[in-house]
Design a protein around this motif. Structure first.
Motif, mmCIF file in Angstrom:
data_model
loop_
_atom_site.group_PDB
_atom_site.id
_atom_site.type_symbol
_atom_site.label_atom_id
_atom_site.label_comp_id
_atom_site.label_asym_id
_atom_site.label_seq_id
_atom_site.Cartn_x
_atom_site.Cartn_y
_atom_site.Cartn_z
ATOM 1 N N PHE A 335 0.827 -1.203 0.000
ATOM 2 C CA PHE A 335 0.000 0.000 0.000
ATOM 3 C C PHE A 335 0.868 1.262 0.000
ATOM 4 O O PHE A 335 0.527 2.262 -0.642
ATOM 5 C CB PHE A 335 -0.931 0.006 1.211
ATOM 6 N N HIS A 338 2.671 1.691 -3.533
ATOM 7 C CA HIS A 338 1.830 2.103 -4.660
ATOM 8 C C HIS A 338 1.066 3.399 -4.377
ATOM 9 O O HIS A 338 0.079 3.696 -5.064
ATOM 10 C CB HIS A 338 0.843 0.989 -5.002
ATOM 11 N N TRP A 410 -7.569 6.352 -3.217
ATOM 12 C CA TRP A 410 -7.539 4.883 -3.264
ATOM 13 C C TRP A 410 -8.613 4.301 -2.339
ATOM 14 O O TRP A 410 -8.865 4.828 -1.258
ATOM 15 C CB TRP A 410 -6.178 4.338 -2.802
ATOM 16 N N PHE A 412 -9.301 0.490 -0.524
ATOM 17 C CA PHE A 412 -8.625 -0.792 -0.330
ATOM 18 C C PHE A 412 -9.334 -1.625 0.726
ATOM 19 O O PHE A 412 -10.143 -1.128 1.521
ATOM 20 C CB PHE A 412 -7.152 -0.580 0.047
ATOM 21 N N MET A 441 -6.938 -1.159 -4.382
ATOM 22 C CA MET A 441 -5.992 -2.195 -3.965
ATOM 23 C C MET A 441 -6.691 -3.156 -3.008
ATOM 24 O O MET A 441 -7.654 -2.781 -2.340
ATOM 25 C CB MET A 441 -4.776 -1.597 -3.247
ATOM 26 N N TYR A 533 -3.541 -4.717 -7.444
ATOM 27 C CA TYR A 533 -3.572 -3.264 -7.592
ATOM 28 C C TYR A 533 -4.088 -2.941 -8.992
ATOM 29 O O TYR A 533 -3.716 -3.592 -9.976
ATOM 30 C CB TYR A 533 -2.140 -2.744 -7.403
#
Length: 536
Positions: A335, A338, A410, A412, A441, A533
């Motif tokens: 994490f 990216h 993002w 996740f 992700m 991802y």
């Protein structure tokens, strides 16, 4: 009762030939295609999907060119083919690759039915041609599965023939074969036709639940008794059915198997544990066993309280201390790799909040969603102790997200999506992509991580697995593609951690892992978790 059930199911596992099917008996350890076939629905009902698929693959391989299946003596039998088709019908609904084998078997049976409706047999001795009634419902099911009404018409023709045979309901047969006939008629909708015969035979049921194998003997065919119980249950005779099952349960061997018959002068596999006895014993339990009968076998999703109890094994202060001392789980690294400082994250199923807290330490802005209020309170305490900022939401990830479109960089999740169906995963992935500016992700358990799988299986079998239903994944790419994500990357992480689930107590395994370079370990794809991802 559940102990009897589990022992019977384990007997099947113990007597399945590697990459093949079930054996004939404890004394004849060769594959029995007939029983392999009609065990498939039983296994699917028991949640044994992998074993059912193995059996179906074996049947498809062993099918004769004309569509038939042979008995242990190598001869082709219509009845055996019908029971193989019983299994192929069920798996063809789940896996389309089995439809050709099912069609060949159905064509073979249909072509064997004469114009009169008679289905000829090559049996010698005590087996009657009339047991073919038991394959008629299978043909009807094939008509639906294979979208061919001709099979149903053939079955109806054969039904008319056998229903009009003068001796069709004579009870001088072994109960095992007699029950085949009765059960076949019931599943063809002929309950009232056979009800008098069933009531007559159950008038002879003893107080201990047993029924003699033949009218003029005292010994009991355990398989036949269980089958008669199934028939009785279908007619609403629940008490008689359960008494029959309990009698069989009392005669279960320590191995989990059953002799074909018990009692003085018993003459039906009295010294051998037969595989079809377990099939009908399990079927009966599926029908009228104790409520909650499979709770110890089939794992379910946990509710919010159960999930909180499963994942919170430490005090908040303990996790706080670990983070302050730079003791980070290795699966946080992807994490960070990216993303960049300043990026915002929305975590679905945040649990303890540990991962989001570490992201916060590294200047990521975090939002946390969890369906457990206790988990949210736990995470809030963690952030307070670390003097971090975060936004917390208690809610269902299948409802609308409390985040607007493109509000975060993002989205996740970690250890969440493996608990849900394909449709549910795609739904969450699509919503995740909608609210994210950059991408999505996720971490899920890696199906290819052998030692994790061994450890998980061991804990489940010992009743020590606390995380409910969990379906590890070999790839998440299809779900990411379904959400419209691009530039998808995927690799496993936490290779050494997988030994924590199984293998850490074996020095040679740890030594082997330690001898491998990082490149070799990465190439083996043995990390405990699979990281995926994808960008918008």
């Amino acid at each position: 009762m559940i102990e009897n059930y589990n022992k019977a199911l384990q007997w099947i596992h113990n007597h399945t030939l590697p990459e093949q099917g079930i054996i004939v008996s404890s004394q004849e350890k060769i594959p029995y295609l007939e029983v392999t076939g009609y065990l498939i629905p039983t296994l699917l009902d028991a949640g044994e999907i992998n074993l059912a698929e193995q059996y179906a693959d074996f049947l498809a391989y062993m099918q004769r060119p004309n569509g038939s299946f042979a008995g242990p003596d190598g001869r082709e039998y219509i009845f055996d083919t019908g029971q193989a088709l019983r299994g192929l019908n069920r798996v063809a609904k789940k896996w389309k690759r089995f439809k050709p084998a099912a069609k060949r078997a159905a064509d073979y049976i249909a072509s064997s039915v004469q114009s009169t409706g008679q289905i000829p047999a090559i049996y010698d001795g005590v087996i009657t041609e009339n047991v073919h009634v038991f394959i008629l419902p299978v043909l009807v099911e094939a008509a639906e599965v294979l979208n061919n009404l001709d099979y149903k018409q053939v079955a109806q023709r054969a039904l008319h023939y056998y229903k009009n045979q003068p001796d069709i309901l004579e009870s001088n047969l072994l109960t095992h074969f007699y029950a085949y006939i009765l059960d076949g008629f019931i599943d063809m909708g002929e309950e009232e036709f056979i009800r008098p015969a069933i009531e007559k035979i159950f008038k002879k049921q003893k107080r201990n639940g047993s029924i003699s194998a033949y009218p003029d003997v005292k010994w009991v065919c355990l398989t036949g008794l269980t089958q008669l119980g199934i028939v009785a249950y279908k007619l609403g005779m629940t008490e008689q059915a359960q008494k029959a099952w309990k009698f069989c349960a009392k005669h279960q061997n320590d191995s989990g198997g059953f002799y074909g018959s018990v009692g003085r002068k018993a003459q039906y596999f009295q010294d051998a544990e037969i595989s079809w006895a377990n099939k009908f014993f399990l079927d009966a339990f599926h029908m009228y066993g104790h409520p909650g009968k499979l709770e110890s076998k089939k794992l379910c999703l946990l509710n919010s309280d159960e999930w909180h109890a499963a994942i919170v094994s430490q005090k908040v202060e303990d996790i706080t201390q670990k983070i302050r001392q730079n003791q980070f789980p290795v699966w946080v690294k992807p994490f960070l790799n990216h993303s960049i400082p300043g990026d915002s994250f929305f975590e679905i199923g945040s649990g303890t909040g540990e991962i989001s807290a570490i992201l916060g330490v590294y200047d990521r802005k975090v939002h946390l969603l969890d369906y457990s209020q206790d988990n949210i309170l736990y995470a809030e305490q963690l952030f307070q102790q670390l003097k971090l900022e975060g936004k917390f939401y208690c809610g269902d990830m299948f409802a609308d997200f409390p985040i607007e479109e493109n509000e975060v960089d993002w989205t996740f999740s970690s250890g969440v999506l493996e608990h849900y169906s394909d449709e549910e995963i795609i739904n969450v992935m699509q919503k995740s992509a909608t609210i994210s500016r950059k991408g999505v992700m996720c971490l899920v358990p890696n199906r290819n991580a052998l030692f994790y799988r061994i450890g998980k299986h061991k804990m489940e079998s010992e009743g020590k697995w606390t995380y409910g239903y969990e379906n590890p994944k070999s790839t998440m790419k299809p779900y990411f593609k379904a959400a419209g994500l691009k530039n998808i990357q995927e690799y496993s992480v936490a290779t050494q951690h997988t030994l924590e689930l199984w293998g850490k107590d074996y020095p040679e395994i740890k030594e082997f892992f330690g001898s491998l370079s990082k490149a070799e370990l990465d190439g083996l794809n043995q990390g405990y978790l699979l990281f995926t991802y994808g960008e918008k």
